[in-house]
Design a protein around this motif. Structure first.
Motif, PDB file in Angstrom:
ATOM      1  N   VAL A   1      -3.928 104.975  59.861  1.00 25.51           N
ATOM      2  CA  VAL A   1      -4.270 105.246  58.458  1.00 25.51           C
ATOM      3  C   VAL A   1      -3.158 104.849  57.489  1.00 25.51           C
ATOM      4  N   ILE A   2      -2.289 103.922  57.889  1.00 28.60           N
ATOM      5  CA  ILE A   2      -1.181 103.519  57.019  1.00 28.60           C
ATOM      6  C   ILE A   2      -1.694 102.959  55.691  1.00 28.60           C
ATOM      7  N   GLU A   3      -2.611 101.992  55.769  1.00 27.91           N
ATOM      8  CA  GLU A   3      -3.123 101.384  54.522  1.00 27.91           C
ATOM      9  C   GLU A   3      -3.895 102.403  53.693  1.00 27.91           C
ATOM     10  N   LEU A   4      -4.679 103.239  54.357  1.00 30.09           N
ATOM     11  CA  LEU A   4      -5.454 104.258  53.650  1.00 30.09           C
ATOM     12  C   LEU A   4      -4.517 105.249  52.951  1.00 30.09           C
TER      13      LEU A   4
ATOM     14  N   ASP B   1     -13.329  98.123  55.506  1.00 29.68           N
ATOM     15  CA  ASP B   1     -12.212  97.872  56.421  1.00 29.68           C
ATOM     16  C   ASP B   1     -11.010  98.709  55.999  1.00 29.68           C
ATOM     17  N   GLY B   2     -10.614  99.648  56.839  1.00 32.21           N
ATOM     18  CA  GLY B   2      -9.511 100.538  56.517  1.00 32.21           C
ATOM     19  C   GLY B   2      -8.144  99.902  56.599  1.00 32.21           C
TER      20      GLY B   2
ATOM     21  N   VAL C   1     -14.761 104.646  56.165  1.00 28.10           N
ATOM     22  CA  VAL C   1     -13.679 103.687  56.379  1.00 28.10           C
ATOM     23  C   VAL C   1     -13.519 103.434  57.874  1.00 28.10           C
ATOM     24  N   ILE C   2     -13.502 102.158  58.270  1.00 30.08           N
ATOM     25  CA  ILE C   2     -13.329 101.789  59.676  1.00 30.08           C
ATOM     26  C   ILE C   2     -11.860 101.466  59.933  1.00 30.08           C
ATOM     27  N   THR C   3     -11.244 102.200  60.872  1.00 31.12           N
ATOM     28  CA  THR C   3      -9.840 101.954  61.202  1.00 31.12           C
ATOM     29  C   THR C   3      -9.680 101.820  62.714  1.00 31.12           C
ATOM     30  N   LYS C   4      -8.485 101.408  63.120  1.00 29.29           N
ATOM     31  CA  LYS C   4      -8.176 101.291  64.546  1.00 29.29           C
ATOM     32  C   LYS C   4      -7.017 102.220  64.859  1.00 29.29           C
ATOM     33  N   LYS C   5      -7.255 103.202  65.710  1.00 33.78           N
ATOM     34  CA  LYS C   5      -6.205 104.132  66.095  1.00 33.78           C
ATOM     35  C   LYS C   5      -5.117 103.369  66.848  1.00 33.78           C
ATOM     36  N   GLY C   6      -3.856 103.613  66.461  1.00 32.83           N
ATOM     37  CA  GLY C   6      -2.737 102.909  67.095  1.00 32.83           C
ATOM     38  C   GLY C   6      -2.435 101.559  66.496  1.00 32.83           C
ATOM     39  N   LYS C   7      -3.074 101.224  65.365  1.00 32.37           N
ATOM     40  CA  LYS C   7      -2.949  99.914  64.725  1.00 32.37           C
ATOM     41  C   LYS C   7      -1.478  99.512  64.550  1.00 32.37           C
ATOM     42  N   GLY C   8      -1.158  98.299  65.013  1.00 33.68           N
ATOM     43  CA  GLY C   8       0.182  97.765  64.809  1.00 33.68           C
ATOM     44  C   GLY C   8       1.093  97.884  66.017  1.00 33.68           C
TER      45      GLY C   8
END
Length: 592
Positions: free
Chosen positions: A51-54, A219-220, A244-251
C-alpha cells in the motif's frame, strides 16, 4: 531534496509540496526504508509494501490529520507511520517502549483509531463521520482502508449496511490483494476476483446495492491514477467506495512470490529477501505444530473429527489437516462468531469439532461461546493458540483474558497443558468423547520437549499433579508457567528448595478440590502463578475456593496486573509482570 526525499518528510504537509516525479521517487525510498528496517528488526512486511502508493496518495490528497484516516487491522500502516513524523524512531517498532506495530491513538494524532483486530475501520470511520455532521463539519473527510479478507467479516457488513442509509461523508477503500495472512476465502472473494478481471455483473454490484457510489477497480500501484481518482472522489458527498487492486509484498520479489511467509517473515536479507537461516535442529516443535500434527494423527482413525479456524490455517497449523483431510477441515475467513456457531452446529450432528483460534480472537465470539455452545452444552473443543503473553504484537494480541472471560461460563471446562505431551493427551481425550465443551489453552512459540510424540494416555478431567513435595510453601502453577516455577525453585539453596512444594493444576475448571483440600490443610503459604490476568483468573479461582473452605493464611497471586501490557519480547513482558524465573524466585525468597 531529490537526493533523499524521505529524509525531508516529517509530516504530510511536507509530502504535499512534492511534484509528481518526486512522489514516484518517494514511493521507491519508502519501500526500501521499510524493507531495510523490517529485515533486521522484524515485523509485518507484505501488507505495508502493498500500500505504499495508496498511502502516499491518501496523505497527499486528503488534509490529514484534520481529515480522518482509519486503517483496518493496521498491518499495512508502516508507511503511514513513517510519513507522519515517526521515521526517525521507526526502528523501535514493536519493541519495548518503542512504537506499536499497529496504529495507536496516544502515539500520534494521525492514528485516529487504535486497531489490531480486523474489520473495525468502517464502523469507526462512520462514527467519526456522523459525529462530524452533528458538529457541522460537513467538509471533513473520513476514510476507512480495509482489506479483502477483513471486509468479508460480519462487522464490516454491519458498518456498510448502516452507512448506506446515512449522508455521512465516508470513503471506504477496499485494498484488494486477494490475501489476508493466508489467502482469502469465501463467496465474496470469488465476487471480487471477477471484478478484478473486469467481469461486470449486469445488476448485482453488492456495494451499489448498499447505496454506495462505487468506483473501480483501479490499479493501486499507479500513483498518478490514484491521485486523480481520489481527487475526484473527494468532491463527492455521502458514502462512497473505491476498489483498489494491490499486490501484497510489492517491490520485494520473494515477498511477492510467497505472500503467506512474508506477511511477517522474521529476519531476512534486505536486497534479495532471502530469509536468514536459523539452526532449529534439535529444538522443540512449536505448540501450534504439535496441535496440527496430532489432530491429523487422530483424524486418521476418527472420521468424526472436524477442524475449523477463522482465517488462521497457517498460524494455528490447521493447514496440516486441511491438506490431509480437506473435506473435514475449514478455513471460514475472518469470522470468529461464525466459526464458533458453525462448530456448534456440527457438534449437534455428532461430530467432534476442534475450533482452532487465537485466545485474543475468541474474545470476538464471546456471545456465541455462551449462547450457542455452553448453554446447549455442546462438546466443542476450543484450541486456544497464543494464550498468555505473545510478545511484540502488544496489547491487542496478548491472550491474557481467556481464563477470566471463560471461567464464569457454566458447562465450560478450561485446561492448560504444561508441555506438548500433555497437549497431545488432552486432544486425544477430547476426541474420545466429552459431555461438555472444553477450552485447551497453550502458548505461542516452541514447546519444551524434544521427544513429544509419545503413546497417548487418557487425561483425567479436573485432576492436578504434584510435581515436587515440600514442607512450607505450595506453589500452584497453570500451563507452561510450570517451567518458570521449576527453574525458580532450582535457583534456591537446597534448604529452601526442600520447603517448596510445586503442583501443576492442569485445569482451571473443574478445579481439583481434593488436592486443594490437602494443600490447604498442609501449607500456611500458597502462591499461584499464571500468564493471564490476575483479576478473575486462575488465582482468583483458587482464592474463591480457599475462602469457601475457611483457609485464612497467606495466599498470593502472580499473573498479569490490571493494565494493558504493551509490546516487547515475551521475556521482557514476563519480567514486568514478575512471572519470569527471577520474579518467581524473588517471591519465594520473600515468603520463606
Amino acid at each position: 531534496m531529490a537526493k533523499n526525499i524521505l529524509n525531508h518528510i516529517d509530516s504530510p504537509e511536507d509530502l504535499r509540496k512534492l511534484n509528481k516525479k518526486e512522489l514516484d521517487l518517494l514511493s521507491i525510498e519508502l519501500r526500501k526504508f521499510i524493507i531495510d528496517i523490517v529485515a533486521t528488526k522484524e515485523g509485518h512486511l507484505g501488507a505495508s509494501l502493498g500500500v505504499i502508493e495508496l498511502t502516499i496518495a491518501l496523505h497527499y490528497i486528503f488534509n490529514t490529520p484534520e481529515d480522518l484516516l482509519v486503517w483496518d487491522v493496521g498491518h499495512q500502516a508502516y508507511g503511514h507511520k513513517i510519513l507522519t513524523g515517526r521515521r526517525d524512531i521507526f526502528e523501535t517498532n514493536r519493541q519495548l517502549n518503542g512504537l506499536s506495530g499497529f496504529p495507536k491513538r496516544d502515539e500520534s494524532e494521525f492514528d485516529t483509531f487504535g486497531v489490531g483486530h480486523s474489520s473495525t475501520s468502517i464502523s469507526a470511520a462512520l462514527g467519526m463521520a456522523i459525529a462530524s455532521n452533528l458538529k457541522g463539519e460537513t467538509e471533513k473527510q473520513h476514510i476507512a482502508v480495509i482489506g479483502d479478507a477483513s471486509i468479508a467479516s460480519g462487522m464490516a457488513f454491519e458498518g456498510l449496511n448502516h452507512a448506506g442509509v446515512t449522508n455521512a461523508n465516508l470513503l471506504v477503500i477496499l485494498n484488494d490483494n486477494a490475501i489476508g495472512i493466508d489467502p482469502s476465502v469465501g463467496a465474496l472473494k470469488e465476487y471480487l476476483t471477477k471484478a478484478r478481471v473486469g467481469y461486470k455483473p449486469a445488476s448485482d454490484n453488492i456495494i451499489e446495492a448498499l447505496n454506495f457510489k462505487y468506483f473501480g477497480p483501479v490499479d493501486g500501484h499507479d500513483l498518478e491514477g490514484l491521485l486523480k481518482t481520489l481527487k475526484e472522489m473527494k468532491q463527492i458527498k455521502g458514502p462512497k467506495f473505491l476498489h483498489v487492486i494491490t499486490k501484497k509484498g510489492k517491490g520485494l520479489k520473494k515477498a511477492e512470490e510467497d505472500q503467506v511467509k512474508y506477511h511477517a517473515p522474521g529476519k531476512f536479507e534486505p536486497n534479495t529477501g532471502e530469509l536468514l537461516k536459523y539452526d532449529t535442529d534439535g529444538l522443540p516443535l512449536k505448540y501450534q505444530d504439535v496441535f496440527g500434527l496430532t489432530l491429523v494423527e487422530l483424524a486418521e482413525k476418527n472420521e468424526k473429527i472436524i477442524g475449523i479456524t477463522p482465517a488462521m490455517p497457517t498460524g494455528s497449523s490447521l493447514k496440516y489437516m486441511m491438506k490431509a483431510f480437506p473435506e473435514r477441515a475449514f478455513d471460514v475467513g475472518i469470522a470468529e462468531q461464525h466459526a464458533v456457531t458453525l462448530s456448534a452446529g456440527m457438534a449437534t450432528q455428532g461430530f467432534t469439532v476442534f475450533c482452532a483460534i487465537y485466545s485474543t480472537f475468541l474474545q470476538r465470539a464471546y456471545d456465541q461461546l455462551i449462547h450457542d455452545v455452553a448453554i446447549q452444552n455442546l462438546p466443542v473443543v476450543f484450541c486456544l493458540d497464543r494464550a498468555g503473553l505473545v510478545g511484540e504484537d502488544g496489547a491487542t494480541h496478548h491472550g491474557v483474558f481467556d481464563i477470566a472471560y471463560a471461567r464464569p461460563i457454566p458447562n465450560l471446562m478450561i485446561a492448560a497443558p504444561r508441555n506438548e505431551v500433555e497437549l497431545r493427551n488432552l486432544l486425544y481425550t477430547a476426541q474420545l468423547g466429552l459431555d461438555a465443551p472444553m477450552i485447551i489453552r497453550y502458548p505461542r512459540g516452541r514447546g519444551v520437549l524434544k521427544e513429544w510424540k509419545l503413546p497417548y494416555e487418557k487425561a483425567e478431567i479436573g485432576k492436578a499433579e504434584c510435581l515436587k513435595e515440600g514442607s512450607e510453601i505450595a506453589i500452584l502453577s497453570l500451563g507452561n508457567m510450570a517451567g518458570n516455577v521449576e527453574m525458580a525453585i532450582e535457583k534456591l539453596n537446597k534448604e529452601d528448595r526442600d520447603k517448596i512444594a510445586h503442583y501443576d493444576m492442569k485445569f482451571v475448571k473443574p478445579l481439583d478440590k481434593k488436592i486443594l483440600n490437602k494443600i490447604f490443610g498442609k501449607f500456611s503459604k500458597i502462591i499461584t502463578v499464571e500468564d493471564g490476568v490476575i483479576q478473575g483468573g486462575f488465582g482468583s479461582a483458587i482464592l474463591e475456593y480457599a475462602a469457601s473452605t475457611g483457609f485464612k493464611r497467606d495466599l498470593e497471586l502472580l499473573g498479569i496486573p490490571d493494565k494493558f501490557i504493551e509490546q516487547g519480547s515475551v521475556d521482557q513482558l514476563q519480567e514486568m509482570a514478575k512471572i519470569n524465573v527471577q520474579g518467581i524466585q524473588q517471591k519465594l525468597e520473600s515468603m520463606i
